[in-house]
Design an enzyme around this catalytic site. Structure first.
Site, mmCIF file in Angstrom:
data_model
loop_
_atom_site.group_PDB
_atom_site.id
_atom_site.type_symbol
_atom_site.label_atom_id
_atom_site.label_comp_id
_atom_site.label_asym_id
_atom_site.label_seq_id
_atom_site.Cartn_x
_atom_site.Cartn_y
_atom_site.Cartn_z
ATOM 1 C CG LEU A 190 21.543 -8.133 62.889
ATOM 2 C CD1 LEU A 190 20.422 -8.013 63.902
ATOM 3 C CD2 LEU A 190 22.575 -9.149 63.344
ATOM 4 C CD GLU A 231 16.678 -7.110 56.328
ATOM 5 O OE1 GLU A 231 16.432 -6.452 55.293
ATOM 6 O OE2 GLU A 231 17.189 -6.604 57.338
#
Length: 634
Positions: A190, A231
């Site tokens: 992802l 992230e």
């Protein structure tokens, strides 16, 4: 246990951990990416250790506080790289992700109420916010989103998406913008982030387009924008909350207020979630953004994580704090670019320069002075007036310049937009090196369609003896081209060459007056003859040379190698009483009233010790202010 570079596990071990969870999707590819970096660069381990020392020193001195006591706003650019229409996500989807970031990093997310009572005392507002960039690296207005069509059907963690050359998009300066690439990531990943050691042109994060934002093309259970939150934190030196230690309880994320955890969490556990490393209540912090829980079940950072991120933003990534990316462009900003000539100028004795004036300021542009000069001749000034809205452009044909056969340099720059000071100097000037050739300016306009091997399409022009006088090729499909062909008196043959015989498109060949010589909708082995006549000389006798005089104040010489003189016969002739300031292109003032009187109406400013380049001089006469660009040359 404190994390060090030597504690980071290998890619193979990471995959084994993720596989052992029983969940088929490897949500985060950051550790894979790290292993790739280490394999490519033996210095990574040292860089990681140096980073650890630097951020720990900052935390030691500033723990529990924002160094400057103010919210840090990070300029962000989102690079959408797409292969299909569904991958070209909407502006609304991008904006929704920025909204998620600002809610989560500021602890303003609605689901912060779901944080268990046992962890609420350590749940932190990081005092970090994000904006979509309002100006690009060139100072131009932007919405902070770039869009790149690619032939690549997907990308991996090898950073190909970060480069034009490999089907992706080059980063904006990574010390000024947080770069986020959104694309189709392969292998079920992802997203992945890059840790901030040795920040270079790949620093940033990559997110799959179905896990980016919370509206549009998103897929549950990672459909609320928390993958990007996760992230980004890797980019700010946060590790996975379980420490990537293979369930041994020996690892750590380096953050003191996150509990030990055996492995990653998937799904939406009920509180408390216990494991071998935290067997007693309150158990593991599965709702932390650095775990793998579903988006609907993550809702917090800790104060220790906040300290780590602030340490990065106040050390190795401090450029993000001082970037102008979140500041909209200046009210007055006139950009200037030379449209013609570029490689060649055709004519008998002179040519007409063409420029593109673009308003990149926020105010409507109504007037500007366009200075243009050939080689070292005195500049001419064209006083433009009109009405240009923000980002609007106008093509302007300037008065002709007399030129001899051979190589020349044309310099053009704008100043005094709307009678004021241009707020950004770096886009105000343009320079073109070209050759002046005696001949008729014949223009070939090509509009190519969608066909294979467009690079093989070529053309040439041959004189009456069959000698090739000009040619070109190597085009790309679905693009338009304009080629200037300079031809003396005579008759010629023009030919297209298309070996595959599948070229799709149209062409127009026109003369210097814009009259069509030939045109057609076929590019396959087309050939035709035509003749050109040298145009008559341009009458330049009525063209006035305009010197550096503005409002009766003369600044000379310009360009200068050192000394600059200011003269006037107006305002009582006493220039020495003027207020004179000089700024460099960064807006830094380098001279304030440092002039030396030469005579009653002339003063001298010594710029010999300043770096060569462009400066802005502002002369205040008492009744009006005059802004003038000056150039220092060797």
């Amino acid at each position: 246990m404190k994390r060090t570079a030597s504690k980071i596990i290998s890619e193979v071990a990471l995959i084994m951990i993720l596989t052992s969870t029983g969940y088929g999707q490897e949500r985060c590819g950051t550790m894979q990416h790290l292993e790739m970096q280490k394999a490519m660069n033996p210095q990574v381990e040292i860089q990681m250790e140096n980073l650890d020392l630097e951020v720990q020193q900052w935390i030691k001195l500033h723990k529990g506080q924002n160094k400057f006591g103010a919210i840090i706003t990070i300029p962000t650019v989102v690079h959408v790289v797409y292969n299909s229409a569904s991958e070209n996500i909407s502006d609304a989807q991008v904006i929704s992700q920025i909204e998620v970031l600002n809610e989560d990093f500021r602890k303003m997310n609605a689901d912060t109420s779901n944080t268990p009572d046992a962890f609420k005392s350590v749940a932190a507002d990081t005092e970090i916010e994000f904006c979509l960039a309002l100006r690009d690296p060139n100072g131009n207005p932007t919405n902070g989103i770039t869009r790149t069509s690619t032939t690549e059907t997907s990308f991996s963690t090898n950073d190909d998406v970060k480069f034009n050359a490999t089907g992706g998009k080059d980063a904006w300066p990574t010390l000024e913008y947080l770069n986020i690439w959104v694309c189709d990531l392969s292998g079920g990943i992802l997203g992945y982030g890059e840790f901030p050691f040795g920040i270079g042109n790949t620093w940033g994060l990559v997110v799959d387009n179905t896990a980016f934002g919370r509206v549009g093309n998103v897929s549950p259970p990672y459909h609320l924008g928390r993958t990007t939150v996760h992230e980004i934190c890797h980019c700010f030196n946060l590790y996975h909350i379980w420490g990537d230690d293979g369930g041994t309880c020996n690892g750590s994320d380096g953050i003191s207020d996150t509990p030990d955890q055996a492995g990653s969490t998937f799904g939406c556990p009920s509180y408390p979630e216990l494991d071998a490393c935290s067997p007693d209540t309150p158990g593991v912090m599965f709702m932390n953004y650095m775990d793998y829980s579903y988006d609907a079940c993550t809702n917090m950072f800790t104060y220790g994580q906040k300290d780590m991120m602030l340490a990065v933003l106040n050390s190795v990534a401090s450029g993000l704090k001082t970037s102008l990316g979140c500041i909209p462009p200046n009210a007055l900003d006139a950009s200037m670019a030379i449209a013609a000539p570029n490689d060649t100028a055709c004519g008998t004795n002179a040519f007409y320069p063409e420029v593109t004036l673009t308003n990149v300021g926020s105010d409507t542009l109504t007037s500007v002075s366009i200075n243009y000069q050939l080689d070292a001749e005195l500049p001419k000034i064209y006083a433009w007036s009109g009405s240009l809205a923000t980002l609007a452009s106008e093509q302007i044909i300037l008065s002709p310049l007399v030129a001899s056969v051979g190589s020349h340099t044309l310099t053009v720059y704008s100043e005094n937009p709307n009678g004021g000071t241009d707020g950004y100097l770096l886009n105000d000037s343009s320079q073109s090196s070209f050759a002046f050739v005696i001949g008729n300016s014949t223009t070939l306009t090509l509009n190519l369609g969608d066909f294979q091997i467009a690079q093989l399409l070529s053309w040439d022009v041959r004189d009456s003896m069959g000698i090739v006088v000009d040619s070109s090729g190597g085009y790309e499909k679905n693009k338009s081209y304009s080629e200037v062909i300079c031809l003396p008196n005579g008759c010629y043959t023009f030919s297209f060459y298309d070996p595959p015989a599948n070229a799709i498109g149209s062409f127009i060949l026109s003369d210097a007056e814009g009259s069509t010589i030939a045109s057609g909708n076929s590019l396959t082995d087309t050939s035709f003859s035509f003749c050109v006549t040298l145009p008559p000389p341009i009458d330049t006798t009525s063209i006035n040379q305009i010197d550096e005089k503005l409002e009766d104040v003369i600044i000379y010489p310009n360009p200068s190698s050192g000394s600059i003189y200011i003269k006037t016969d107006k305002y009582g002739g006493n220039v020495n009483n003027f207020s004179i300031e000089i700024y460099n292109v960064l807006g830094e003032r380098v001279h304030v009233n440092a002039q030396k009187e030469v005579s009653g109406n002339v003063v001298e400013i010594d710029m010999s010790n300043e770096p060569r380049g462009m400066y802005l001089m502002r002369v205040n006469t008492g009744s009006e202010a005059i802004t003038k660009r000056i150039v220092l040359t060797d």
